[in-house]
Design a protein around this motif. Structure first.
Motif, PDB file in Angstrom:
ATOM      1  N   GLU B 246       0.822  -1.214   0.000  1.00 50.89           N
ATOM      2  CA  GLU B 246       0.000   0.000   0.000  1.00 50.89           C
ATOM      3  C   GLU B 246       0.857   1.264   0.000  1.00 50.89           C
ATOM      4  O   GLU B 246       0.535   2.245  -0.668  1.00 50.89           O
ATOM      5  N   ALA B 247       1.953   1.222   0.753  1.00 49.14           N
ATOM      6  CA  ALA B 247       2.845   2.393   0.779  1.00 49.14           C
ATOM      7  C   ALA B 247       3.432   2.624  -0.616  1.00 49.14           C
ATOM      8  O   ALA B 247       3.497   3.762  -1.103  1.00 49.14           O
ATOM      9  N   ALA B 248       3.838   1.536  -1.268  1.00 51.13           N
ATOM     10  CA  ALA B 248       4.426   1.653  -2.608  1.00 51.13           C
ATOM     11  C   ALA B 248       3.405   2.201  -3.595  1.00 51.13           C
ATOM     12  O   ALA B 248       3.718   3.081  -4.419  1.00 51.13           O
ATOM     13  N   GLU B 249       2.175   1.707  -3.495  1.00 51.51           N
ATOM     14  CA  GLU B 249       1.147   2.157  -4.438  1.00 51.51           C
ATOM     15  C   GLU B 249       0.786   3.632  -4.213  1.00 51.51           C
ATOM     16  O   GLU B 249       0.540   4.374  -5.160  1.00 51.51           O
ATOM     17  N   GLU B 250       0.796   4.035  -2.945  1.00 48.81           N
ATOM     18  CA  GLU B 250       0.490   5.436  -2.637  1.00 48.81           C
ATOM     19  C   GLU B 250       1.573   6.353  -3.226  1.00 48.81           C
ATOM     20  O   GLU B 250       1.260   7.398  -3.813  1.00 48.81           O
ATOM     21  N   ILE B 251       2.827   5.934  -3.090  1.00 47.94           N
ATOM     22  CA  ILE B 251       3.924   6.742  -3.636  1.00 47.94           C
ATOM     23  C   ILE B 251       3.850   6.776  -5.164  1.00 47.94           C
ATOM     24  O   ILE B 251       4.016   7.832  -5.789  1.00 47.94           O
ATOM     25  N   ALA B 252       3.557   5.631  -5.771  1.00 47.80           N
ATOM     26  CA  ALA B 252       3.466   5.554  -7.242  1.00 47.80           C
ATOM     27  C   ALA B 252       2.357   6.480  -7.748  1.00 47.80           C
ATOM     28  O   ALA B 252       2.531   7.222  -8.719  1.00 47.80           O
ATOM     29  N   ARG B 253       1.217   6.451  -7.062  1.00 47.57           N
ATOM     30  CA  ARG B 253       0.072   7.266  -7.472  1.00 47.57           C
ATOM     31  C   ARG B 253       0.420   8.750  -7.402  1.00 47.57           C
ATOM     32  O   ARG B 253       0.188   9.509  -8.344  1.00 47.57           O
ATOM     33  N   ASP B 254       1.002   9.149  -6.274  1.00 49.44           N
ATOM     34  CA  ASP B 254       1.350  10.562  -6.107  1.00 49.44           C
ATOM     35  C   ASP B 254       2.433  10.997  -7.094  1.00 49.44           C
ATOM     36  O   ASP B 254       2.409  12.124  -7.592  1.00 49.44           O
ATOM     37  N   ALA B 255       3.393  10.116  -7.369  1.00 47.59           N
ATOM     38  CA  ALA B 255       4.462  10.470  -8.322  1.00 47.59           C
ATOM     39  C   ALA B 255       3.857  10.681  -9.709  1.00 47.59           C
ATOM     40  O   ALA B 255       4.227  11.617 -10.426  1.00 47.59           O
ATOM     41  N   GLU B 256       2.910   9.822 -10.081  1.00 47.55           N
ATOM     42  CA  GLU B 256       2.255   9.988 -11.377  1.00 47.55           C
ATOM     43  C   GLU B 256       1.441  11.281 -11.410  1.00 47.55           C
ATOM     44  O   GLU B 256       1.406  11.976 -12.434  1.00 47.55           O
ATOM     45  N   MET B 258       2.277  13.907 -10.112  1.00 45.93           N
ATOM     46  CA  MET B 258       3.228  15.005 -10.319  1.00 45.93           C
ATOM     47  C   MET B 258       3.835  14.979 -11.708  1.00 45.93           C
ATOM     48  O   MET B 258       4.807  15.689 -11.972  1.00 45.93           O
ATOM     49  N   GLY B 259       3.339  14.106 -12.562  1.00 44.80           N
ATOM     50  CA  GLY B 259       3.876  14.024 -13.916  1.00 44.80           C
ATOM     51  C   GLY B 259       5.013  13.030 -14.048  1.00 44.80           C
ATOM     52  O   GLY B 259       5.681  12.980 -15.087  1.00 44.80           O
ATOM     53  N   GLY B 260       5.243  12.238 -13.008  1.00 41.96           N
ATOM     54  CA  GLY B 260       6.323  11.246 -13.077  1.00 41.96           C
ATOM     55  C   GLY B 260       5.853   9.960 -13.737  1.00 41.96           C
ATOM     56  O   GLY B 260       4.660   9.759 -13.989  1.00 41.96           O
ATOM     57  N   ARG B 261       6.819   9.079 -14.040  1.00 42.22           N
ATOM     58  CA  ARG B 261       6.513   7.799 -14.640  1.00 42.22           C
ATOM     59  C   ARG B 261       7.009   6.714 -13.686  1.00 42.22           C
ATOM     60  O   ARG B 261       8.140   6.783 -13.199  1.00 42.22           O
ATOM     61  N   VAL B 262       6.155   5.722 -13.418  1.00 41.48           N
ATOM     62  CA  VAL B 262       6.571   4.622 -12.542  1.00 41.48           C
ATOM     63  C   VAL B 262       7.136   3.506 -13.414  1.00 41.48           C
ATOM     64  O   VAL B 262       6.409   2.856 -14.167  1.00 41.48           O
ATOM     65  N   ALA B 263       8.438   3.322 -13.342  1.00 39.65           N
ATOM     66  CA  ALA B 263       9.106   2.363 -14.227  1.00 39.65           C
ATOM     67  C   ALA B 263       9.192   0.975 -13.598  1.00 39.65           C
ATOM     68  O   ALA B 263       9.642   0.032 -14.252  1.00 39.65           O
ATOM     69  N   GLY B 264       8.749   0.855 -12.363  1.00 37.96           N
ATOM     70  CA  GLY B 264       8.818  -0.458 -11.733  1.00 37.96           C
ATOM     71  C   GLY B 264       8.270  -0.398 -10.331  1.00 37.96           C
ATOM     72  O   GLY B 264       8.414   0.617  -9.644  1.00 37.96           O
ATOM     73  N   LEU B 265       7.582  -1.468  -9.932  1.00 29.15           N
ATOM     74  CA  LEU B 265       7.086  -1.563  -8.556  1.00 29.15           C
ATOM     75  C   LEU B 265       7.101  -3.036  -8.195  1.00 29.15           C
ATOM     76  O   LEU B 265       6.494  -3.860  -8.875  1.00 29.15           O
ATOM     77  N   ARG B 266       7.863  -3.367  -7.175  1.00 27.82           N
ATOM     78  CA  ARG B 266       7.874  -4.773  -6.763  1.00 27.82           C
ATOM     79  C   ARG B 266       7.864  -4.862  -5.242  1.00 27.82           C
ATOM     80  O   ARG B 266       8.328  -3.943  -4.551  1.00 27.82           O
ATOM     81  N   VAL B 267       7.316  -5.936  -4.749  1.00 29.51           N
ATOM     82  CA  VAL B 267       7.269  -6.195  -3.312  1.00 29.51           C
ATOM     83  C   VAL B 267       7.869  -7.576  -3.105  1.00 29.51           C
ATOM     84  O   VAL B 267       7.470  -8.527  -3.783  1.00 29.51           O
ATOM     85  N   GLU B 268       8.861  -7.680  -2.202  1.00 34.47           N
ATOM     86  CA  GLU B 268       9.427  -9.006  -1.980  1.00 34.47           C
ATOM     87  C   GLU B 268       9.655  -9.244  -0.491  1.00 34.47           C
ATOM     88  O   GLU B 268       9.895  -8.320   0.272  1.00 34.47           O
ATOM     89  N   ARG B 269       9.544 -10.513  -0.112  1.00 35.15           N
ATOM     90  CA  ARG B 269       9.817 -10.860   1.267  1.00 35.15           C
ATOM     91  C   ARG B 269      11.319 -11.035   1.445  1.00 35.15           C
ATOM     92  O   ARG B 269      11.973 -11.658   0.621  1.00 35.15           O
ATOM     93  N   LEU B 270      11.850 -10.447   2.523  1.00 34.96           N
ATOM     94  CA  LEU B 270      13.266 -10.654   2.821  1.00 34.96           C
ATOM     95  C   LEU B 270      13.386 -11.876   3.715  1.00 34.96           C
ATOM     96  O   LEU B 270      12.772 -11.966   4.767  1.00 34.96           O
TER      97      LEU B 270
END
Lengths: 272, 272
Positions: B246-256, B258-270
């Motif tokens: 959810e944090a990643a998606e919120e940042i991606a949405r807000d960046a877009e 602002m006119g930004g492009r989201v070139a990648g979004l991934r979530v992985e377990r460490l």
């Protein structure tokens, strides 16, 4: 290098503390400081948070002639190195005119205005000088407190390296004299580290300008392989090279006398 | 991880301090300790000499619940970590029967006798337990002082990693509970870090279980590229994953926005 002015390196960053990235900045700076004639006594990764960051910066200032720190200079709210350095040295955090000019010009050249987060990068400890950043936007910090020089640089390697080369090196040259450094490496097969220990001890003891250390690479018991490294420093390059070569040859001779095989011996000058 | 028991890592070695090698042991241990549920507060490279080594070990013991150190356990004269740990904790350095048995068996199996330099590896601080070394010959050291566990391991990565996995992990499991860790990464192009700063601030503030940090990869002014990393921890893996996503998606949405492009979004377990 024992006897040279002491230097501490501090690398701020959570990604380092959780083991997501390896501290290559620390190694790069350690090599640069060694070549510049300093005795690197610490490379510390610490959180960019209070009280840790302030404590580490304060302790470094008490102990080192030169403190180089990386990270925490950018525009985001957790970039707080300038504030921590101000607290560690008892200075006020003030808007630095020269830094503000640098930041303003960077953004103005792209038609971007100064937001609060951008202006933040121009707040430095009182009396500090901004270090020009030829690659990115955040200026670095050069602060002299008593005999100690603090240099704070960004964590992005390209920016850090450029600022070190263009600014920090010049200041370091006024504090220490770069020695000539020669490193020899002897690869010995078939002699356990514990058997070579007395030889290493003797060779090291007779050459105070050299640091001698064996690095086990194989299996101590079944098939021992040792990389013995000898680092010698001297004002005179000819002497430094001779010290390293003679130490390496002495170790090689003794290892062969113990039934070992010398699989390699090289001497190289360490330089940029 | 804030709120978890604090851990310090100390890596002894001159080759690290002169920048000949990068501190990969430090990063490996930092990741392991984080996954085991500890809050790594320091990774310190220090000289294996007095007074530095003793000071660093003592300070670590005052501040951390777990101290892991590497290097200086071998048979050569400058391998003095056991002695430094004894001084730092006010213990005597004594011949440890169990350690001596381990060392003797190793060499006896190859028909090699015990020399003074080999016996040296069996001297530990009083009250310490030797940690078996399945790869090399030098035992490690496990010393409990008050609430603090010291683990000293060899600097050779293969030995260090094997001893950590076979011995240290079991003890750590009695001290801390491994959390579930999820990391999200959002690659944003076309938004300067200084413009995204308020978004990062808001996203981080609303999720105390997450650490959010932007890493500039491009050129802040001409072609900004940011790798925003979000690390979330929670006992419940489902919750940790949801927080990170959810944090990643919120940042991606807000960046877009602002006119930004989201070139990648991934979530992985460490995990290991």
């Amino acid at each position: 290098l024992a006897g040279s002015p002491p230097a501490w390196i501090i690398n701020f960053g959570n990604e380092l503390l959780i083991g997501r990235i390896v501290n290559t900045n620390g190694a790069w700076l350690a090599r640069e400081l060694t070549l510049a004639g300093f005795d690197v006594r610490r490379i510390i990764v610490a959180p960019d948070e209070e009280p840790d960051a302030v404590e580490v910066l304060r302790e470094a200032g008490r102990r080192a002639r030169v403190v180089v720190c990386t990270g925490g200079l950018g525009p985001t709210p957790d970039d707080r190195t300038a504030e921590f350095l101000a607290k560690a040295t008892g200075r006020r955090l003030v808007l630095n005119d020269e830094a503000l000019r640098m930041v303003r010009e960077k953004y103005a050249s792209m038609g971007m205005e100064l937001t609060e987060d951008r202006v933040k990068m121009a707040y430095l400890p009182e009396g500090a000088k901004p270090i020009p950043n030829p690659v990115g936007t955040a200026p670095g910090i050069h602060l002299v407190v008593g005999d100690t020089h603090y240099f704070c640089l960004p964590g992005v390697p390209r920016e850090m390296e450029a600022m070190f080369k263009e600014y920090v090196r010049r200041v370091l040259a006024t504090i220490a004299k770069p020695p000539c450094l020669f490193e020899a490496s002897v690869i010995v097969e078939g002699v356990p580290e514990s058997s070579l220990a007395p030889v290493i001890k003797r060779v090291a003891k007779s050459r105070p300008e050299c640091y001698v250390k064996s690095h086990p690479k194989g299996d101590e018991l079944r098939s021992p392989v040792l990389d013995v490294r000898i680092l010698c420093h001297h004002d005179d390059c000819g002497v430094a090279e001779r010290l390293a070569r003679e130490a390496a040859e002495e170790i090689a001779r003794d290892a062969e006398g113990m039934g070992g095989r010398v699989a390699g011996l090289r001497v190289e000058r360490l330089r940029d």
